[in-house]
Scaffold this motif. Structure first.
Motif, PDB file in Angstrom:
ATOM      1  N   VAL A 256       0.829  -1.195   0.000  1.00 30.98           N
ATOM      2  CA  VAL A 256       0.000   0.000   0.000  1.00 30.98           C
ATOM      3  C   VAL A 256       0.873   1.257   0.000  1.00 30.98           C
ATOM      4  CG1 VAL A 256      -1.868  -1.199   1.179  1.00 30.98           C
ATOM      5  CG2 VAL A 256      -0.209   0.082   2.517  1.00 30.98           C
ATOM      6  N   ALA A 257       2.108   1.131   0.476  1.00 36.32           N
ATOM      7  CA  ALA A 257       3.017   2.276   0.508  1.00 36.32           C
ATOM      8  C   ALA A 257       4.451   1.772   0.456  1.00 36.32           C
ATOM      9  CB  ALA A 257       2.796   3.118   1.753  1.00 36.32           C
ATOM     10  N   GLY A 258       5.285   2.598  -0.080  1.00 38.53           N
ATOM     11  CA  GLY A 258       6.697   2.222  -0.145  1.00 38.53           C
ATOM     12  C   GLY A 258       7.569   3.462  -0.137  1.00 38.53           C
ATOM     13  N   VAL A 259       8.801   3.253   0.241  1.00 40.79           N
ATOM     14  CA  VAL A 259       9.754   4.359   0.208  1.00 40.79           C
ATOM     15  C   VAL A 259      10.963   3.868  -0.583  1.00 40.79           C
ATOM     16  CG1 VAL A 259      10.586   3.682   2.504  1.00 40.79           C
ATOM     17  CG2 VAL A 259      11.152   5.938   1.572  1.00 40.79           C
ATOM     18  N   VAL A 260      11.230   4.555  -1.652  1.00 41.71           N
ATOM     19  CA  VAL A 260      12.298   4.134  -2.564  1.00 41.71           C
ATOM     20  C   VAL A 260      13.098   5.377  -2.963  1.00 41.71           C
ATOM     21  CG1 VAL A 260      10.953   2.189  -3.447  1.00 41.71           C
ATOM     22  CG2 VAL A 260      10.855   4.394  -4.601  1.00 41.71           C
ATOM     23  N   VAL A 261      14.265   5.095  -3.477  1.00 41.99           N
ATOM     24  CA  VAL A 261      15.054   6.223  -3.997  1.00 41.99           C
ATOM     25  C   VAL A 261      14.609   6.495  -5.432  1.00 41.99           C
ATOM     26  CG1 VAL A 261      17.024   5.697  -2.535  1.00 41.99           C
ATOM     27  CG2 VAL A 261      16.903   4.729  -4.837  1.00 41.99           C
ATOM     28  N   ASP A 262      15.028   7.635  -5.906  1.00 45.13           N
ATOM     29  CA  ASP A 262      14.802   7.949  -7.316  1.00 45.13           C
ATOM     30  C   ASP A 262      15.893   7.237  -8.089  1.00 45.13           C
ATOM     31  OD1 ASP A 262      14.348  11.061  -9.168  1.00 45.13           O
ATOM     32  OD2 ASP A 262      14.487   8.973  -9.799  1.00 45.13           O
ATOM     33  N   TYR A 263      15.550   6.071  -8.610  1.00 48.49           N
ATOM     34  CA  TYR A 263      16.568   5.252  -9.263  1.00 48.49           C
ATOM     35  C   TYR A 263      17.153   5.927 -10.486  1.00 48.49           C
ATOM     36  CZ  TYR A 263      15.829   1.309  -6.164  1.00 48.49           C
ATOM     37  OH  TYR A 263      15.796   0.499  -5.068  1.00 48.49           O
ATOM     38  N   MET A 292      22.099   8.586  -1.413  1.00 50.55           N
ATOM     39  CA  MET A 292      21.086   9.570  -1.764  1.00 50.55           C
ATOM     40  C   MET A 292      20.475  10.119  -0.488  1.00 50.55           C
ATOM     41  SD  MET A 292      20.493   9.559  -5.222  1.00 50.55           S
ATOM     42  CE  MET A 292      18.758   9.787  -5.537  1.00 50.55           C
ATOM     43  N   GLN A 293      20.175  11.369  -0.520  1.00 48.89           N
ATOM     44  CA  GLN A 293      19.404  11.914   0.610  1.00 48.89           C
ATOM     45  C   GLN A 293      17.901  11.881   0.333  1.00 48.89           C
ATOM     46  OE1 GLN A 293      20.555  15.554   2.407  1.00 48.89           O
ATOM     47  NE2 GLN A 293      22.757  15.211   2.093  1.00 48.89           N
ATOM     48  N   GLY A 294      17.665  11.967  -0.946  1.00 48.04           N
ATOM     49  CA  GLY A 294      16.233  12.006  -1.278  1.00 48.04           C
ATOM     50  C   GLY A 294      15.623  10.625  -1.363  1.00 48.04           C
ATOM     51  N   TYR A 295      14.349  10.572  -1.353  1.00 47.51           N
ATOM     52  CA  TYR A 295      13.596   9.331  -1.497  1.00 47.51           C
ATOM     53  C   TYR A 295      12.232   9.684  -2.052  1.00 47.51           C
ATOM     54  CZ  TYR A 295      11.823  11.033   2.962  1.00 47.51           C
ATOM     55  OH  TYR A 295      11.290  11.816   3.954  1.00 47.51           O
ATOM     56  N   GLN A 296      11.632   8.703  -2.489  1.00 49.41           N
ATOM     57  CA  GLN A 296      10.285   8.916  -3.013  1.00 49.41           C
ATOM     58  C   GLN A 296       9.279   8.077  -2.209  1.00 49.41           C
ATOM     59  OE1 GLN A 296      10.754   7.838  -7.184  1.00 49.41           O
ATOM     60  NE2 GLN A 296      10.688  10.012  -7.759  1.00 49.41           N
ATOM     61  N   VAL A 297       8.202   8.719  -1.947  1.00 50.53           N
ATOM     62  CA  VAL A 297       7.126   7.996  -1.258  1.00 50.53           C
ATOM     63  C   VAL A 297       6.139   7.518  -2.316  1.00 50.53           C
ATOM     64  CG1 VAL A 297       5.193   8.184   0.347  1.00 50.53           C
ATOM     65  CG2 VAL A 297       7.398   9.312   0.849  1.00 50.53           C
ATOM     66  N   VAL A 298       5.942   6.256  -2.320  1.00 51.61           N
ATOM     67  CA  VAL A 298       5.018   5.656  -3.281  1.00 51.61           C
ATOM     68  C   VAL A 298       3.762   5.219  -2.520  1.00 51.61           C
ATOM     69  CG1 VAL A 298       4.683   3.839  -4.999  1.00 51.61           C
ATOM     70  CG2 VAL A 298       6.961   4.858  -4.637  1.00 51.61           C
ATOM     71  N   VAL A 299       2.659   5.618  -3.060  1.00 47.55           N
ATOM     72  CA  VAL A 299       1.385   5.226  -2.436  1.00 47.55           C
ATOM     73  C   VAL A 299       0.574   4.465  -3.476  1.00 47.55           C
ATOM     74  CG1 VAL A 299      -0.815   6.083  -1.591  1.00 47.55           C
ATOM     75  CG2 VAL A 299       1.335   7.090  -0.771  1.00 47.55           C
ATOM     76  N   LEU A 315      -0.235  11.132   3.956  1.00 47.28           N
ATOM     77  CA  LEU A 315       0.701  10.368   3.134  1.00 47.28           C
ATOM     78  C   LEU A 315       0.337  10.512   1.665  1.00 47.28           C
ATOM     79  CD1 LEU A 315       3.102   8.401   3.238  1.00 47.28           C
ATOM     80  CD2 LEU A 315       1.442   6.546   3.209  1.00 47.28           C
ATOM     81  N   LEU A 316      -0.960  10.516   1.434  1.00 49.50           N
ATOM     82  CA  LEU A 316      -1.417  10.670   0.060  1.00 49.50           C
ATOM     83  C   LEU A 316      -1.054  12.048  -0.471  1.00 49.50           C
ATOM     84  CD1 LEU A 316      -3.041   9.437  -2.260  1.00 49.50           C
ATOM     85  CD2 LEU A 316      -5.097  10.315  -1.190  1.00 49.50           C
ATOM     86  N   ALA A 317      -1.141  13.041   0.395  1.00 47.48           N
ATOM     87  CA  ALA A 317      -0.881  14.408  -0.050  1.00 47.48           C
ATOM     88  C   ALA A 317       0.572  14.599  -0.485  1.00 47.48           C
ATOM     89  CB  ALA A 317      -1.241  15.380   1.055  1.00 47.48           C
ATOM     90  N   LEU A 318       1.500  14.011   0.252  1.00 45.58           N
ATOM     91  CA  LEU A 318       2.910  14.268  -0.036  1.00 45.58           C
ATOM     92  C   LEU A 318       3.561  13.176  -0.864  1.00 45.58           C
ATOM     93  CD1 LEU A 318       4.512  12.256   2.118  1.00 45.58           C
ATOM     94  CD2 LEU A 318       3.746  14.002   3.722  1.00 45.58           C
ATOM     95  N   ALA A 319       2.775  12.228  -1.309  1.00 43.91           N
ATOM     96  CA  ALA A 319       3.372  11.129  -2.090  1.00 43.91           C
ATOM     97  C   ALA A 319       4.017  11.661  -3.368  1.00 43.91           C
ATOM     98  CB  ALA A 319       2.290  10.107  -2.417  1.00 43.91           C
TER      99      ALA A 319
ATOM    100  N   GLU B  66      -9.898  20.320   9.792  1.00 48.88           N
ATOM    101  CA  GLU B  66      -8.658  20.059  10.533  1.00 48.88           C
ATOM    102  C   GLU B  66      -7.694  19.243   9.693  1.00 48.88           C
ATOM    103  OE1 GLU B  66     -10.762  20.010  14.978  1.00 48.88           O
ATOM    104  OE2 GLU B  66      -9.989  18.168  14.063  1.00 48.88           O
ATOM    105  N   GLN B  67      -8.243  18.254   9.035  1.00 44.70           N
ATOM    106  CA  GLN B  67      -7.391  17.421   8.183  1.00 44.70           C
ATOM    107  C   GLN B  67      -6.732  18.247   7.092  1.00 44.70           C
ATOM    108  OE1 GLN B  67      -9.782  14.223   6.613  1.00 44.70           O
ATOM    109  NE2 GLN B  67      -9.094  12.790   8.182  1.00 44.70           N
ATOM    110  N   SER B  68      -7.557  19.073   6.487  1.00 47.56           N
ATOM    111  CA  SER B  68      -7.024  19.895   5.397  1.00 47.56           C
ATOM    112  C   SER B  68      -5.908  20.794   5.912  1.00 47.56           C
ATOM    113  CB  SER B  68      -8.147  20.730   4.785  1.00 47.56           C
ATOM    114  OG  SER B  68      -9.158  19.904   4.276  1.00 47.56           O
ATOM    115  N   THR B  69      -6.120  21.351   7.064  1.00 49.66           N
ATOM    116  CA  THR B  69      -5.104  22.235   7.643  1.00 49.66           C
ATOM    117  C   THR B  69      -3.820  21.461   7.913  1.00 49.66           C
ATOM    118  OG1 THR B  69      -6.859  23.519   8.676  1.00 49.66           O
ATOM    119  CG2 THR B  69      -4.609  23.843   9.516  1.00 49.66           C
ATOM    120  N   GLU B  70      -3.988  20.277   8.535  1.00 52.61           N
ATOM    121  CA  GLU B  70      -2.813  19.464   8.844  1.00 52.61           C
ATOM    122  C   GLU B  70      -2.096  19.056   7.561  1.00 52.61           C
ATOM    123  OE1 GLU B  70      -4.680  17.421  12.905  1.00 52.61           O
ATOM    124  OE2 GLU B  70      -4.127  16.184  11.174  1.00 52.61           O
ATOM    125  N   LEU B  71      -2.896  18.699   6.591  1.00 54.93           N
ATOM    126  CA  LEU B  71      -2.306  18.282   5.321  1.00 54.93           C
ATOM    127  C   LEU B  71      -1.479  19.398   4.715  1.00 54.93           C
ATOM    128  CD1 LEU B  71      -5.167  16.260   3.587  1.00 54.93           C
ATOM    129  CD2 LEU B  71      -2.901  15.442   4.179  1.00 54.93           C
TER     130      LEU B  71
END
Lengths: 332, 516
Positions: A256-263, A292-299, A315-319, B66-71
């Motif tokens: 459902v989620a993973g953390v990988v580098v930018d290959y 690498m310092q960076g990584y990618q979040v995969v959702v 998590l979805l927002a910053l993926a 709240e979620q939106s703000t946190e996001l």
């Protein structure tokens, strides 16, 4: 901000270095142990970087199909064909090269832990003809992403195999060390490990992990495991357990989620080492293992939906990569 | 013909009225109690659901904000960190080595654009995912509300069911009670009365009355029953009258049969007696006539001889001869009377006076015999008869009675009217007559053995037969009842109006009465 300044400084220094002209195209042999997406992306990065660098080159790609003998033969062929440098994609390819190729520079990439896997003797440098970089992601970063995916994570199951678990064993060892030395403020997470004795034991291993009460199952970089990721995902779904992965294959095939580098960027950075060695004549053994310092979040929303797992929206927002359909990939 | 009954409310109608009452009461309960109660429950439950829904929606909106703000905060932080990591990882020497800062800038822009694109895509996915989760949550909440609503509805339905069951139970109980009471009053009790009346009728009491005045089917049944009983009563009365008539006819018939039988018996006796008497009479008449001449001659000669005879011994003998001859004359006289017995002078006679005269003649003999004579009954009995014959009969019977009491006794004589006959009873307390001799007492020359042994009581044996014949000639009868050592009773009956011309004593009027 500081990183930005450092980058500009490096840029300035590089600009002051005298350029060396290459009179003929470089012949670069590429050993693929298997058609791993990681390795292929890294190879793309190498190609892009060399193109950017404007260096004429010829890349000879050979696949070993996970065959030791074949890999050794490929390495021999590379020698016979007079390549200038061998690019070893992945840990197994690097190890073959380390064993059978001593008179050619070898640049490895997509090796998770070159030291633990025995590719090199130390992170500051190999002291041999091997240099390269690692897709190693620090355990705190991995765990941080896993916690975003599984809030209130208290017990994490770890599934790896006996046959191809070298890297995964190293990852697990590092994670244990980190958890044992975790800084204050970092919540405690217990690890439950299961080693499958073969592909047919993977589902049973998942069942054994489920009994431990873990809230998620971590799939480290383990070829056998992520070659059978679909079976593992089904077994885990039967227990309602989400998979989290530190491999691209796992992140895109059932976790459902993973953390990988930018290959790709990893490959670009490997290309820098190639330039260092071939253009600047640097001794590979003196080049530290690149990280690498960076990584990618995969959702993987599709996998989560299939599992019925509702992971946190942040998590979805910053993926960096969001897979809404299991057959699609997002990102760059 | 009885007037037709006025029809009232029939059983079905009564039942319908009762059930309608129950239905009306139930409907009233529903309207006045169940309805408001259900409405209150519904409003209360609905209000609660609406309030809960509103609270949930508000909570969801708050949570989303709240979620939106946190996001947003998280995203900004992560983006900044990612930028730093990118700059750290970017192979700058690739670009700087050729002095291609412009290319580096383009690379950065490309990566930034890609990241921005990814972020936009993420936002879109995030929005969809948030929407999806919100929808799921709303659906879950709606489902929960639906469940609660269903539960509320179920509770309401349950309440309604309970209430309906209660009401239905009450209505049913009331209906059953009403029907029960109604059935009892309208059907069972009247039917019991009818049954009691039927049993009474079966037991023979047709005077029973059924007090069922209803105008329904049961009342009709009671009226029909009363009609039936009335007819039964009339039939019974009719049967009773007929039975009484039959009994009367039967009695009349029996009497007539008895009378006719007695007539026949008498006629038979008379015939037999008459035959005997006729034979004996003829013989006795002939003998007496011839003997009377001889005796007369003998007596005449003896009387002449006696007139001239002086010898005492011869004179005694001649006197004996004269006395014997006299006695022989008496006997022949009796025989002649017997042969010539018939009624001569029939006319109005006071039978009581004739009887009394006869008794006076035997008073002396009775006193001498120690016999008490008692007289009872009518002192005057007019009839049509031959006084001389009656006198002879009474004298003969009284004399016989005294002779039957040699040691004294009581001679009771009574006289009276029995219907259209004069009846005289002569009863003694003498020696009586044996039962096997009773049928012979009226035969000529019959005497009892005892009487034959006693010369003083010896007779010719013709007295009773002569009396019998004389009374028969009157159309009457003589009957005897006797018991040895107790006494005898002779009963003489003669028609008050006298004898008819028919010699056997029957007359056409009697025969015609029997035929009627």
């Amino acid at each position: 901000m500081k990183a930005c300044c450092a980058a500009l400084a490096a840029l300035a220094l590089s600009a002051a270095a005298p350029a060396q002209e290459v009179t003929r195209p470089w012949r670069l042999g590429v050993l693929l142990w298997h058609r791993s997406p990681n390795d292929l992306r890294a190879l793309d990065g190498i190609r892009n970087a060399l193109k950017v660098a404007g260096r004429p080159h010829q890349i000879l790609v050979e696949e070993a199909d996970s065959d030791q003998a074949r890999a050794e033969k490929i390495v021999g062929d590379f020698r016979d064909r007079g390549v200038d440098l061998v690019l070893a994609m992945g840990t197994e390819a690097a190890l073959i090269c380390r064993e059978h190729l001593h008179d050619l520079p070898v640049v490895y990439t997509a090796v998770t832990n070159p030291v633990e896997s025995g590719v090199v003797s130390g992170w500051p440098g190999s002291g041999t003809n091997l240099a390269g970089n690692s897709n190693w992601i620090p355990p705190e970063t991995v765990l941080g992403v896993f916690r975003r995916a599984v809030p209130r994570l208290a017990r994490l199951g770890v599934l790896r195999s006996e046959q191809t678990g070298v890297v995964s064993a190293a990852e697990l060892a590092e994670m244990r060390r980190y958890l044992g030395e975790r800084p204050a403020g970092v919540p405690r997470v217990e690890l439950a490990e299961e080693v499958a004795v073969g592909a047919d034991d993977l589902e049973a291993a998942v069942d054994r992990l489920a009994v431990t009460g873990c809230q998620a199952i971590w799939i480290p970089i383990d070829f056998l495991v992520y070659e059978n990721i679909e079976r593992v995902a089904r077994a885990a779904a039967g227990h309602g357990l989400p998979l989290v992965s530190s491999s691209l294959r796992g992140a895109t095939s059932g976790a459902v989620a993973g953390v990988v580098v930018d290959y790709e960027m990893l490959g670009e950075r490997a290309a820098l080492i190639v330039l260092d060695v071939l253009e600047r004549g640097r001794d590979p053994g003196t080049i530290p293992v690149g990280t690498m310092q960076g990584y990618q979040v995969v959702v993987n929303i599709g996998a989560a939906r299939e599992l019925g797992y509702e992971f946190p929206l942040p998590l979805l927002a910053l993926a960096d990569v969001v897979l809404d359909d299991p057959s699609e990939e997002g990102g760059r | 013909m009885t007037s037709p009954r006025r029809r009232g409310l029939r059983l079905g109608g009564k039942l319908g009225v009762g059930l309608a009452i129950v239905a009306a009461v139930t409907a009233a309960l529903l309207l006045l109690w169940v309805g408001p109660r259900t409405k209150a429950m519904f409003l209360d439950g609905s209000g609660r659901l609406i309030t809960e829904s509103s609270n949930v929606m508000r909570a969801m909106a708050r949570e989303r904000t709240e979620q939106s703000t946190e996001l947003l905060v998280d995203l900004i932080q992560y983006t900044t960190d990612a930028r730093h990591r990118l700059l750290a990882d970017l192979p700058l020497s690739l670009y700087a080595g050729g002095g291609d800062l412009e290319r580096l800038r383009q690379e950065l822009q490309t990566r930034d654009a890609a990241r921005a694109e990814q972020l936009r895509a993420n936002v879109g996915i995030l929005a969809r995912e948030m929407e999806r989760r919100a929808v799921r949550r709303i659906e879950a909440e709606l489902e929960r509300l639906e469940v609660e609503q269903a539960a509320l509805g179920e509770a309401l339905a349950g309440e309604m069911r309970v209430t309906s069951l209660l009401l239905a139970g009450l209505a049913l109980a009331a209906s059953i009670a009403l029907i029960g009471v109604g059935l009892y009053r309208v059907v069972v009790r009247p039917l019991r009365e009818l049954r009691t009346a039927a049993r009474s009728v079966a037991g023979g009491d047709l005077a029973v009355e059924v007090a069922v005045a209803s105008r329904d089917e049961v009342g009709d049944l009671a009226a029909d029953f009363a009609t039936m009983v009335g007819r039964l009563r009339a039939s019974r009365d009719e049967i009773g009258r007929k039975n009484a008539e039959l009994r009367d006819w039967n009695e009349t018939l029996e009497r007539e049969v008895a009378r006719k039988t007695e007539h026949l018996r008498r006629a038979q006796r008379r015939l037999v007696h008459a035959a005997k008497m006729a034979s004996v009479g003829t013989l006795a008449g002939g003998v007496a006539h011839e003997f009377n001449n001889v005796i007369g001659g003998i007596r005449g000669c003896a009387v002449e001889a006696l007139e001239d005879e002086r010898d005492p011994d011869r004179r005694e003998v001649l006197e004996v001869i004269v006395r014997a001859a006299g006695r022989g004359v008496d006997i022949t006289d009796q025989l002649l009377r017997f042969a010539r017995q018939r009624v001569h002078a029939v006319g109005p006679v006071d039978v009581a006076r004739v009887l009394d005269e006869s008794l006076r003649l035997v008073e002396a003999r009775a006193r001498k015999a120690g016999v008490t004579v008692e007289r009872s009954g009518a002192e005057r009995l007019p009839a049509c008869a031959d006084a001389s014959a009656l006198h002879q009969v009474f004298l003969n019977l009284a004399t016989n009675a005294i002779q039957a009491m040699p040691d004294g006794g009581v001679l009771h004589v009574s006289a009276g009217l029995d219907g259209d006959e004069v009846m005289v009873c002569i009863r003694d307390t003498g020696t009586g007559i044996a039962a096997d001799q009773l049928e012979h007492v009226f035969e000529p020359f019959w005497t009892s053995r005892d009487r034959e042994a006693d010369p003083a009581r010896r007779g010719t044996g013709l007295g009773l037969s002569v009396s019998y014949g004389l009374i028969e000639a009157h159309g009457g009868s003589i009957d005897v009842a006797s018991e040895p050592d107790v006494g005898s009773t002779f009963t003489v009956r003669i028609p008050e109006q006298g004898p008819t011309s028919d010699e056997d004593g029957s007359d056409d009027s009697e025969r015609s009465r029997i035929d009627d």
